[in-house]
Design a protein around this motif. Structure first.
Motif, PDB file in Angstrom:
ATOM      1  N   TYR A 138      -3.361   6.992   0.380  1.00 29.97           N
ATOM      2  CA  TYR A 138      -3.200   6.104   1.430  1.00 29.97           C
ATOM      3  C   TYR A 138      -2.405   6.724   2.519  1.00 29.97           C
ATOM      4  N   ASN A 139      -2.818   6.763   3.840  1.00 29.42           N
ATOM      5  CA  ASN A 139      -2.105   7.291   4.979  1.00 29.42           C
ATOM      6  C   ASN A 139      -2.571   6.396   6.434  1.00 29.42           C
ATOM      7  N   THR A 140      -1.967   5.226   6.431  1.00 29.69           N
ATOM      8  CA  THR A 140      -2.322   4.220   7.487  1.00 29.69           C
ATOM      9  C   THR A 140      -3.565   3.619   6.977  1.00 29.69           C
ATOM     10  N   SER A 188       0.874  -1.270  -0.012  1.00 30.05           N
ATOM     11  CA  SER A 188       0.114   0.062  -0.036  1.00 30.05           C
ATOM     12  C   SER A 188       0.877   1.266   0.166  1.00 30.05           C
ATOM     13  N   ASN A 189       2.003   1.382   0.685  1.00 31.35           N
ATOM     14  CA  ASN A 189       2.892   2.329   0.696  1.00 31.35           C
ATOM     15  C   ASN A 189       3.556   2.680  -0.581  1.00 31.35           C
ATOM     16  N   ARG A 190       3.457   1.827  -1.414  1.00 32.59           N
ATOM     17  CA  ARG A 190       4.096   1.925  -2.755  1.00 32.59           C
ATOM     18  C   ARG A 190       3.297   2.348  -3.915  1.00 32.59           C
TER      19      ARG A 190
END
Length: 389
Positions: A373-375, A26-28
C-alpha cells in the motif's frame, strides 16, 4: 479491440471475533502475499503482515480459536475512464499465527502507543474439509477411473481435464484412505490419469485435476484462455506497464523486461540420465528417451525403475515430469490482473533475442501475488512457467 490496462486494487481487511468487527487500517497492512504452488501444494496460502497497536496484537493472538479475518479485494483498471471496480474475492478466513508471548499483555498493561508486527496465515476451512474424508474404502467392479473419482468428489466444484488413460478396471479394492489427495495417489498408481504428472489443486473457486500439459480448458467464466508473453531487452514502455486485453482475438498479452525473468535451464537431468526403463513384476516393460536439454554428444545414461500393477505407462509419465523441469521461467511483473492467470490456460512465450530455447508453449506451475500500500494498493505478480517439450 485491444485495450491497454493497468490494474490497481482496493483492499479491506476486517478482524471478527465474538460480536466484534474491527477494520484494519490500510496503513497498518505492511503486505499481503497470496501464493499458489500448483506442483508441490494442494491449496493456496495467504500471509498478511500487520503493524498494530499492542491491544490489537494481543486480541489477534488470543482469538485464533474463534476469530476470523475477512479479506475483500476489488480490482480496477486505472487506465479506464470510469475506474469501475470488480470483485476479485471476498472471503472469511480462519487464521494461524505465532505471536511473541512477551508481547501479549492483559488490559492493565496495554499501551496503545506501542506497535508490534505480527504475521497471520489465512486458510479456508471448507477447502480442508472438502478434501478430508472420514474414510474412503470400497470395492468397485467394472468401473473406469474417472467414474470412481466423480463418485468421491461430487461434493466439490471440479475442473477435470480429459484423461489420457481412462482404464476400465474389472475389480478394484480401495484400501482405507482419509482424503481425496490419497485417493488420487492410489488410483494413479493403479492406472495413470495422464501421460504427464497430474495436478490436484483446491483453489477458492474451483478444484483442478489436470495434466502437466499446456491444455486449454474453457471454464465459461468470461476470461480468455490464451496468454502471450513477449521478452524484450529495452525495458517496457510506460504506456505498456500493464497488460493488453484483446476482446476480438480473445487473449491477454504483456511484455516483460529480460531483467525481470529468472531462467532455469536444468541440464543436470541429462548429466544424470536420459533414458528411462520400467519393468513390472509380471514382466511387462517400457523404455523411453528423455528430451531435456540433451547435448549433441551425450551418450545414453539409463535408469531402471519398478512399476506396480503392470502400470508401465508410469514410465512415460515420469519422463514428461522430468522434461517439464528442464526449462522453467519465473516472471515478475506489476500492473497485471492476477486473477486471469490460472493453470487451465495456454501460455505462449516469444523471445526477442536469438535464444530460441525460450520460445514455445508453457504450463503455469506457480503464481504469487504481493500486495503493498502507498496511497493505493498495487500488486507484483510472479508467474512460474514450465516449458512443454
Amino acid at each position: 479491440m485491444a485495450v491497454e490496462s493497468n490494474f490497481e486494487f482496493d483492499i479491506t481487511l476486517n478482524f471478527l471475533y465474538d460480536k466484534e468487527n474491527i477494520i484494519i487500517n490500510s496503513n497498518r497492512i505492511l503486505n499481503i502475499v497470496i501464493n499458489r504452488d500448483y506442483i508441490n501444494k494442494n491449496m493456496p496460502t495467504i500471509y498478511i503482515t500487520l503493524s498494530v497497536q499492542s491491544d490489537m496484537y494481543s486480541t489477534i493472538a488470543n482469538h485464533m480459536e474463534n476469530g476470523y479475518f475477512l479479506l475483500k479485494i476489488l480490482k480496477y483498471d486505472k487506465n479506464a475512464s470510469n475506474n469501475s471496480k470488480s470483485k476479485y474475492f471476498n472471503i472469511k478466513f480462519n487464521y494461524i499465527c505465532d505471536p511473541d508471548r512477551n508481547k501479549i499483555l492483559n488490559k492493565n498493561e496495554l499501551n496503545k502507543e506501542d506497535y508490534h508486527t505480527i504475521t497471520v496465515g489465512l486458510y479456508l476451512q471448507s477447502i480442508i474439509d472438502n478434501n478430508k474424508k472420514k474414510i474412503i474404502n470400497g470395492v468397485f467392479k467394472n468401473n473406469n477411473t474417472i467414474s470412481i473419482i466423480h463418485y468421491y468428489t461430487k461434493h466439490m466444484k471440479m475442473v477435470i481435464e480429459n484423461f489420457d488413460n481412462n482404464r476400465n478396471i474389472p475389480l478394484l479394492i480401495i484400501p482405507p484412505l482419509n482424503s481425496v489427495t490419497h485417493l488420487l495417489e492410489f488410483l494413479n498408481s493403479v492406472s495413470i490419469f495422464y501421460n504427464t504428472q497430474y495436478i490436484y489443486f483446491m483453489d477458492y473457486n474451483y478444484t483442478y485435476l489436470i495434466s502437466g500439459k499446456a491444455t486449454e480448458i474453457d471454464l465459461k467464466d468470461g476470461t480468455y484462455n490464451t496468454i502471450n508473453i513477449s521478452i524484450i531487452d529495452d525495458g517496457v514502455p510506460e504506456k505498456e506497464q500493464g497488460m493488453t486485453i484483446d476482446k476480438n482475438k480473445k487473449y491477454y498479452s504483456f511484455k516483460v523486461d529480460r531483467r525481470r525473468i529468472d531462467i532455469n535451464k536444468n541440464k543436470s537431468i541429462d548429466n544424470r540420465l536420459n533414458v528411462l526403463s520400467g519393468v513390472s513384476s509380471t514382466g511387462f516393460s517400457s523404455t523411453t528417451a528423455i528430451n531435456a536439454n540433451k547435448s549433441n554428444d551425450s551418450g545414453n545414461k539409463s535408469s531402471y525403475i519398478r512399476v506396480h500393477n503392470d502400470n508401465v505407462s508410469y514410465v512415460n509419465q515420469l519422463k514428461k515430469t522430468l522434461e517439464s523441469k528442464s526449462v522453467v521461467l519465473t516472471i515478475t511483473r506489476a500492473g497485471l490482473d492476477p486473477s486471469v492467470f490460472t493453470p487451465n490456460k495456454i501460455y505462449n512465450i516469444k523471445d526477442s533475442a536469438d535464444d530460441t530455447i525460450l520460445n514455445g508453449k508453457y504450463k503455469l506451475i506457480g503464481r504469487k501475488e504481493i500486495y503493498t500500500y502507498n496511497t493505493s494498493y498495487s500488486c507484483i505478480t510472479i508467474l512460474t512457467l514450465s516449458k512443454i517439450f
